[in-house]
Design a protein around this motif. Structure first.
Motif, PDB file in Angstrom:
ATOM      1  N   ARG A 164      22.337  57.348  48.140  1.00 37.33           N
ATOM      2  CA  ARG A 164      21.739  57.962  49.327  1.00 37.33           C
ATOM      3  C   ARG A 164      22.704  58.871  50.080  1.00 37.33           C
ATOM      4  O   ARG A 164      22.580  59.043  51.295  1.00 37.33           O
ATOM      5  CB  ARG A 164      21.172  56.903  50.273  1.00 37.33           C
ATOM      6  N   VAL A 165      23.693  59.431  49.384  1.00 32.98           N
ATOM      7  CA  VAL A 165      24.620  60.352  50.037  1.00 32.98           C
ATOM      8  C   VAL A 165      23.858  61.587  50.509  1.00 32.98           C
ATOM      9  O   VAL A 165      24.062  62.077  51.617  1.00 32.98           O
ATOM     10  CB  VAL A 165      25.786  60.728  49.095  1.00 32.98           C
ATOM     11  N   ILE A 166      22.938  62.058  49.639  1.00 30.40           N
ATOM     12  CA  ILE A 166      22.039  63.121  50.076  1.00 30.40           C
ATOM     13  C   ILE A 166      21.048  62.466  51.029  1.00 30.40           C
ATOM     14  O   ILE A 166      20.393  61.495  50.686  1.00 30.40           O
ATOM     15  CB  ILE A 166      21.285  63.767  48.884  1.00 30.40           C
ATOM     16  N   GLY A 167      20.986  62.987  52.220  1.00 30.08           N
ATOM     17  CA  GLY A 167      20.153  62.370  53.246  1.00 30.08           C
ATOM     18  C   GLY A 167      21.033  61.777  54.326  1.00 30.08           C
ATOM     19  O   GLY A 167      20.958  62.177  55.479  1.00 30.08           O
ATOM     20  N   ASP A 168      21.903  60.843  53.969  1.00 31.66           N
ATOM     21  CA  ASP A 168      22.783  60.222  54.963  1.00 31.66           C
ATOM     22  C   ASP A 168      23.894  61.161  55.408  1.00 31.66           C
ATOM     23  O   ASP A 168      24.256  61.183  56.582  1.00 31.66           O
ATOM     24  CB  ASP A 168      23.420  58.944  54.404  1.00 31.66           C
ATOM     25  N   VAL A 169      24.466  61.903  54.468  1.00 29.97           N
ATOM     26  CA  VAL A 169      25.623  62.755  54.785  1.00 29.97           C
ATOM     27  C   VAL A 169      25.314  64.230  54.566  1.00 29.97           C
ATOM     28  O   VAL A 169      25.679  65.076  55.371  1.00 29.97           O
ATOM     29  CB  VAL A 169      26.844  62.347  53.927  1.00 29.97           C
ATOM     30  N   LEU A 170      24.664  64.534  53.460  1.00 31.65           N
ATOM     31  CA  LEU A 170      24.453  65.929  53.059  1.00 31.65           C
ATOM     32  C   LEU A 170      22.980  66.236  52.817  1.00 31.65           C
ATOM     33  O   LEU A 170      22.205  65.349  52.490  1.00 31.65           O
ATOM     34  CB  LEU A 170      25.215  66.211  51.754  1.00 31.65           C
ATOM     35  N   ASP A 171      22.655  67.516  52.947  1.00 33.83           N
ATOM     36  CA  ASP A 171      21.354  67.987  52.512  1.00 33.83           C
ATOM     37  C   ASP A 171      21.468  68.307  51.028  1.00 33.83           C
ATOM     38  O   ASP A 171      22.576  68.496  50.516  1.00 33.83           O
ATOM     39  CB  ASP A 171      20.960  69.247  53.297  1.00 33.83           C
ATOM     40  N   PRO A 172      20.337  68.390  50.316  1.00 38.80           N
ATOM     41  CA  PRO A 172      20.417  68.742  48.895  1.00 38.80           C
ATOM     42  C   PRO A 172      21.161  70.065  48.704  1.00 38.80           C
ATOM     43  O   PRO A 172      21.007  70.995  49.502  1.00 38.80           O
ATOM     44  CB  PRO A 172      18.950  68.874  48.477  1.00 38.80           C
ATOM     45  N   PHE A 173      21.973  70.130  47.664  1.00 42.94           N
ATOM     46  CA  PHE A 173      22.715  71.358  47.371  1.00 42.94           C
ATOM     47  C   PHE A 173      22.934  71.425  45.866  1.00 42.94           C
ATOM     48  O   PHE A 173      22.753  70.446  45.153  1.00 42.94           O
ATOM     49  CB  PHE A 173      24.066  71.385  48.109  1.00 42.94           C
ATOM     50  N   THR A 174      23.343  72.595  45.404  1.00 41.91           N
ATOM     51  CA  THR A 174      23.648  72.785  43.991  1.00 41.91           C
ATOM     52  C   THR A 174      25.152  72.887  43.831  1.00 41.91           C
ATOM     53  O   THR A 174      25.797  73.735  44.456  1.00 41.91           O
ATOM     54  CB  THR A 174      22.991  74.086  43.465  1.00 41.91           C
ATOM     55  N   ARG A 175      25.695  72.012  43.000  1.00 37.97           N
ATOM     56  CA  ARG A 175      27.139  72.037  42.754  1.00 37.97           C
ATOM     57  C   ARG A 175      27.497  73.340  42.044  1.00 37.97           C
ATOM     58  O   ARG A 175      26.891  73.691  41.033  1.00 37.97           O
ATOM     59  CB  ARG A 175      27.524  70.837  41.888  1.00 37.97           C
ATOM     60  N   SER A 176      28.502  74.042  42.558  1.00 41.50           N
ATOM     61  CA  SER A 176      28.854  75.330  41.969  1.00 41.50           C
ATOM     62  C   SER A 176      30.340  75.434  41.645  1.00 41.50           C
ATOM     63  O   SER A 176      30.802  76.504  41.250  1.00 41.50           O
ATOM     64  CB  SER A 176      28.443  76.462  42.914  1.00 41.50           C
ATOM     65  N   LEU A 177      31.078  74.335  41.828  1.00 44.20           N
ATOM     66  CA  LEU A 177      32.522  74.387  41.608  1.00 44.20           C
ATOM     67  C   LEU A 177      32.998  73.024  41.134  1.00 44.20           C
ATOM     68  O   LEU A 177      32.426  72.006  41.502  1.00 44.20           O
ATOM     69  CB  LEU A 177      33.220  74.735  42.929  1.00 44.20           C
ATOM     70  N   GLY A 178      34.040  73.031  40.344  1.00 45.75           N
ATOM     71  CA  GLY A 178      34.620  71.774  39.896  1.00 45.75           C
ATOM     72  C   GLY A 178      35.415  71.103  41.010  1.00 45.75           C
ATOM     73  O   GLY A 178      36.112  71.769  41.774  1.00 45.75           O
ATOM     74  N   MET A 236      25.532  62.339  36.946  1.00 40.15           N
ATOM     75  CA  MET A 236      24.842  61.592  37.986  1.00 40.15           C
ATOM     76  C   MET A 236      24.689  62.474  39.217  1.00 40.15           C
ATOM     77  O   MET A 236      25.617  63.125  39.626  1.00 40.15           O
ATOM     78  CB  MET A 236      25.666  60.374  38.390  1.00 40.15           C
ATOM     79  N   SER A 237      23.519  62.434  39.802  1.00 46.01           N
ATOM     80  CA  SER A 237      23.334  63.232  41.003  1.00 46.01           C
ATOM     81  C   SER A 237      23.613  62.379  42.228  1.00 46.01           C
ATOM     82  O   SER A 237      23.376  61.185  42.243  1.00 46.01           O
ATOM     83  CB  SER A 237      21.919  63.802  41.046  1.00 46.01           C
ATOM     84  N   LEU A 238      24.119  63.014  43.257  1.00 50.50           N
ATOM     85  CA  LEU A 238      24.393  62.306  44.500  1.00 50.50           C
ATOM     86  C   LEU A 238      23.109  61.784  45.118  1.00 50.50           C
ATOM     87  O   LEU A 238      23.100  60.781  45.793  1.00 50.50           O
ATOM     88  CB  LEU A 238      25.073  63.248  45.499  1.00 50.50           C
ATOM     89  N   GLN A 239      21.999  62.497  44.873  1.00 51.30           N
ATOM     90  CA  GLN A 239      20.744  62.116  45.490  1.00 51.30           C
ATOM     91  C   GLN A 239      20.245  60.790  44.933  1.00 51.30           C
ATOM     92  O   GLN A 239      19.770  59.935  45.668  1.00 51.30           O
ATOM     93  CB  GLN A 239      19.703  63.209  45.257  1.00 51.30           C
ATOM     94  N   VAL A 240      20.366  60.610  43.641  1.00 52.43           N
ATOM     95  CA  VAL A 240      19.853  59.408  43.012  1.00 52.43           C
ATOM     96  C   VAL A 240      20.712  58.205  43.372  1.00 52.43           C
ATOM     97  O   VAL A 240      20.207  57.124  43.640  1.00 52.43           O
ATOM     98  CB  VAL A 240      19.799  59.585  41.480  1.00 52.43           C
ATOM     99  N   TYR A 241      22.011  58.396  43.388  1.00 53.27           N
ATOM    100  CA  TYR A 241      22.926  57.288  43.614  1.00 53.27           C
ATOM    101  C   TYR A 241      23.482  57.297  45.021  1.00 53.27           C
ATOM    102  O   TYR A 241      24.066  58.276  45.455  1.00 53.27           O
ATOM    103  CB  TYR A 241      24.078  57.343  42.604  1.00 53.27           C
TER     104      TYR A 241
END
Length: 170
Positions: free
Chosen positions: A8-22, A1-6
Motif C-alpha cells: 500500500r505504498v501507492i496511496g499511503d505515500v505516493l500517487d501512481p507513477f511510472t518508474r523511469s530510472l534505475g 513487483m509493483s509498489l501498488q500491489v505490495y
C-alpha cells in the motif's frame, strides 16, 4: 513487483507513477527489493544508493520515509523522515549528493514498518531544501513544494523490532 500491489505504498505515500530510472539500494551486500524484510541490526548504517540515468547534468533528490510511525495501527507521525539527500548527479549515488537530513537508522518498536525510498528528478541544483522537522513529513507536499513532479523510482522494505534471544523471560 509493483509498489501498488505490495505494501500500500501507492496511496499511503505516493500517487501512481511510472518508474523511469534505475534505483538500487543496498545495505551491506543485500539489495532492497519491494517487500523484503530487514532487521534493525542490518540497517544501522545508511545504505548505498545507486542512481541510474545518463546525463550528469541531471540531479535527483532521495527521500526515505516511514509511513507507519510510531505504529502501523496508529501512524500519527506519518510520514517520519529518515533521510533526505539532494543534488545527486545521474549515474552516481547518494554519496555524491548533499545530505540535508542525516540518516537516522530505523528502530521500529511496534508492528511491521515500511521504509520507502523515493527518487525525484530536480529542476536544477540547489533547488531543494531541508524541512524543519522529521515527523509528519509529507512526500507528496514536499514534491509539490519543490516542483519535483512524479517520482522517477521508488523501492521499499519491511522492518520490525528484533526478536528476543530465544530464551524465556523471567
Amino acid at each position: 513487483m509493483s509498489l501498488q500491489v505490495y505494501g500500500r505504498v501507492i496511496g499511503d505515500v505516493l500517487d501512481p507513477f511510472t518508474r523511469s530510472l534505475g534505483l538500487r539500494v543496498t545495505y551491506g551486500n543485500r539489495e532492497v527489493n519491494n517487500g523484503s524484510e530487514f532487521k534493525p541490526s542490518q540497517i544501522l548504517n545508511q545504505p548505498r544508493v545507486d542512481v541510474g540515468g545518463d546525463d550528469m547534468r541531471t540531479f535527483y533528490t532521495l527521500v526515505m520515509v516511514d509511513p507507519d510511525a510510531p505504529s502501523p495501527s496508529d501512524p500519527s507521525l506519518r510520514e517520519y523522515l529518515h533521510w533526505l539527500v539532494t543534488d545527486i548527479p545521474a549515474t552516481t549515488g547518494a554519496t555524491f549528493g548533499q545530505e540535508i537530513v542525516c540518516y537516522e537508522s530505523p528502530r521500529p518498536s511496534m508492528g511491521i514498518h515500511r521504509f520507502v525510498f523515493v527518487l525525484f528528478r530536480q529542476l536544477g541544483r540547489q533547488t531543494v531544501y531541508a524541512p524543519g522537522w522529521r515527523q509528519n513529513f509529507n512526500t507528496r507536499d514536499f514534491a509539490e513544494l519543490y516542483n519535483l513532479g512524479s517520482p522517477v523510482a521508488a523501492v521499499y522494505y519491511n522492518c520490525q523490532r528484533e526478536s528476543g534471544t530465544g530464551g524465556r523471560r523471567r
